[in-house]
Design a protein around this motif. Structure first.
Motif, PDB file in Angstrom:
ATOM      1  N   TYR A  11       0.572 -11.418  -0.368  1.00 15.29           N
ATOM      2  CA  TYR A  11       1.414 -10.219  -0.431  1.00 15.29           C
ATOM      3  C   TYR A  11       0.752  -8.910  -0.006  1.00 15.29           C
ATOM      4  CZ  TYR A  11      -0.617  -8.055  -4.612  1.00 15.29           C
ATOM      5  OH  TYR A  11      -1.451  -7.407  -5.474  1.00 15.29           O
ATOM      6  N   VAL A  31       5.556  -2.494  -2.582  1.00 12.87           N
ATOM      7  CA  VAL A  31       5.447  -3.659  -3.464  1.00 12.87           C
ATOM      8  C   VAL A  31       6.705  -3.800  -4.314  1.00 12.87           C
ATOM      9  CG1 VAL A  31       4.087  -4.776  -5.265  1.00 12.87           C
ATOM     10  CG2 VAL A  31       2.934  -3.504  -3.459  1.00 12.87           C
ATOM     11  N   TRP A  65       1.173  -7.709  -9.895  1.00 12.47           N
ATOM     12  CA  TRP A  65       0.832  -7.066  -8.624  1.00 12.47           C
ATOM     13  C   TRP A  65       1.138  -5.572  -8.638  1.00 12.47           C
ATOM     14  CZ3 TRP A  65       3.835 -10.834  -4.855  1.00 12.47           C
ATOM     15  CH2 TRP A  65       3.336 -12.137  -5.001  1.00 12.47           C
ATOM     16  N   VAL A  66       2.241  -5.214  -9.258  1.00 10.11           N
ATOM     17  CA  VAL A  66       2.717  -3.835  -9.145  1.00 10.11           C
ATOM     18  C   VAL A  66       2.316  -2.954 -10.318  1.00 10.11           C
ATOM     19  CG1 VAL A  66       4.973  -4.106 -10.287  1.00 10.11           C
ATOM     20  CG2 VAL A  66       4.745  -2.514  -8.386  1.00 10.11           C
TER      21      VAL A  66
END
Length: 402
Positions: free
Chosen positions: A164, A297, A314-315
């Motif tokens: 990603y 994202v 991830w965010v």
């Protein structure tokens, strides 16, 4: 103007450190009560054995650099591999807290802790997603200091850990040009990203041949995962008679039906449109680097056909750095913890014998996911509409209060 210090030496810091350690101890305590036998850690252990001790066989689902955190499951001296991996993630979590606090201030550090301990309650010890998340944060830090070669190498390493971070490459290019580099010079700097990813790809091909593309094929062939926004659309359409079916393949719970490919394609187009809008706003000075990374994202998570619980990791560091504690994101985190492990367990989707595992989704489970996803879409739209000028004014106001 007084500068905001990451860790002012006051009694507040001792309280904060105590609270963080207490939260981590709580998560570890629950893991201990469950015996710390997580399916994903078992998978990581098998993949590590196959790679490090079994002829360098690459995994089907993960890029080559994932073998580095997977190596935590091969501790010496007979230490339990699940505990070794979990304490490695705890140590990384603490490093991330310090890094976020130094980059964005003590309040951002506290927000990082709250978000990850709440939303990541069921996954922070048993998934490796914190590794690419913090490598991405390090890349952003290097870009903010105009250390572009380092920034692009770190971004490339992020791709080799979890694909990603590659969506942020154009964000970095635009930021470098806006920082004073010419477009040709920025493109030349970005070769470090290309060389890093190419080196990983070459190593994968050398070890696995055509099978080196298995992680990409795996991602493309996966059906719509039940926690994703497209899955919410499919489950709502089923109320109107559109066929939708329970599916448990590709190591996840999914929703399939005659419209799943169309919905996936539609959301892929929405991602492209959203990403282009982010790049346009960044190029015209309306978004800072951090805002553009956060927005990209967020758009990715809100449009992806797969949204496993650990993907929120991830965010969340980016949210903490940009928004600190935010009501919408706190609700997203609480609902995420409710969904996994809460409703996954209560609705017999996990921790059951094969014959007792549910073969259908309950409405409380789907409603909780739909509510969380509605908030996630709202958060993504808000990230798209943020203003760099407003952010500068907000930070200046906070600095005056310290």
């Amino acid at each position: 103007m007084t500068r905001v210090r990451a860790f002012p030496s006051t009694a507040t810091d001792l309280i904060t450190v105590g609270a963080v350690m207490g939260g981590v101890a709580g998560v570890v305590g629950v893991a201990l009560a469950r015996g710390l036998r997580f399916t994903d850690v078992d998978v990581y252990h098998r993949e590590a054995l196959a790679f490090w001790a079994g002829g360098h066989r690459l995994p089907t689902e993960y890029p080559i650099l994932a073998m580095v955190p997977f190596g935590l499951t091969m501790p010496p001296l007979g230490i339990d591999y699940a505990w070794a991996f979990s304490f490695g993630m705890v140590a990384l979590f603490m490093v991330g807290w310090i890094a976020v606090a130094r980059m964005a201030g003590r309040r951002a550090g506290i927000a990082y802790v709250v978000y990850l301990l709440v939303a990541g309650f069921g996954v922070i010890l048993s998934r490796y997603d914190l590794v690419p998340a913090l490598v991405t944060v390090a890349a952003i830090a290097a870009a903010e200091r105009k250390r572009w070669s380092i920034a692009y190498v770190l971004l490339g390493l992020g791709v080799l850990l979890k694909i990603y971070p590659g969506v942020l490459l154009p964000v970095f290019l635009i930021q470098q040009v806006r920082s004073g580099s010419s477009p040709p010079r920025a493109a030349l700097s970005a070769l470090w990203f290309g060389l890093t990813v190419s080196a990983g790809a070459a190593a994968s091909i050398a070890l696995a041949g055509p099978a080196a593309l298995d992680p990409v094929r795996f991602a493309i062939e996966r059906p719509v995962q039940v926690e994703s926004v497209p899955a919410t659309l499919l489950s709502l359409a089923s109320l109107l008679g559109w066929p939708a079916a329970f599916d448990h393949t590709f190591n996840s719970f999914n929703i399939t039906g005659p419209g799943d490919r169309i919905v996936s394609a539609l959301f892929a187009v929405l991602f492209a449109a959203g990403a282009l809008f982010v790049l346009y706003r960044q190029a015209t000075g309306r978004l800072t680097l951090r805002q553009a990374c956060l927005a990209c994202v967020c758009v990715l998570l809100a449009t992806s056909k797969v949204l496993s619980t650990q993907y929120l990791v991830w965010v969340l560091p980016l949210v903490a750095m940009e928004l600190e504690l935010d009501a919408v994101w706190i609700l997203i985190c609480v609902l995420t913890a409710l969904i996994f492990p809460g409703l996954y367990f209560l609705t017999a989707l996990i921790d059951q014998a094969p014959q007792a595992t549910a073969t259908a989704y309950t409405w409380p489970f789907l409603v909780a996911i739909a509510t969380r996803n509605a908030l996630l879409v709202a958060a993504a739209l808000r990230a798209l509409g943020r203003s760099a000028d407003r952010d500068v004014n907000r930070r200046a106001h906070l600095a005056q209060l310290v």
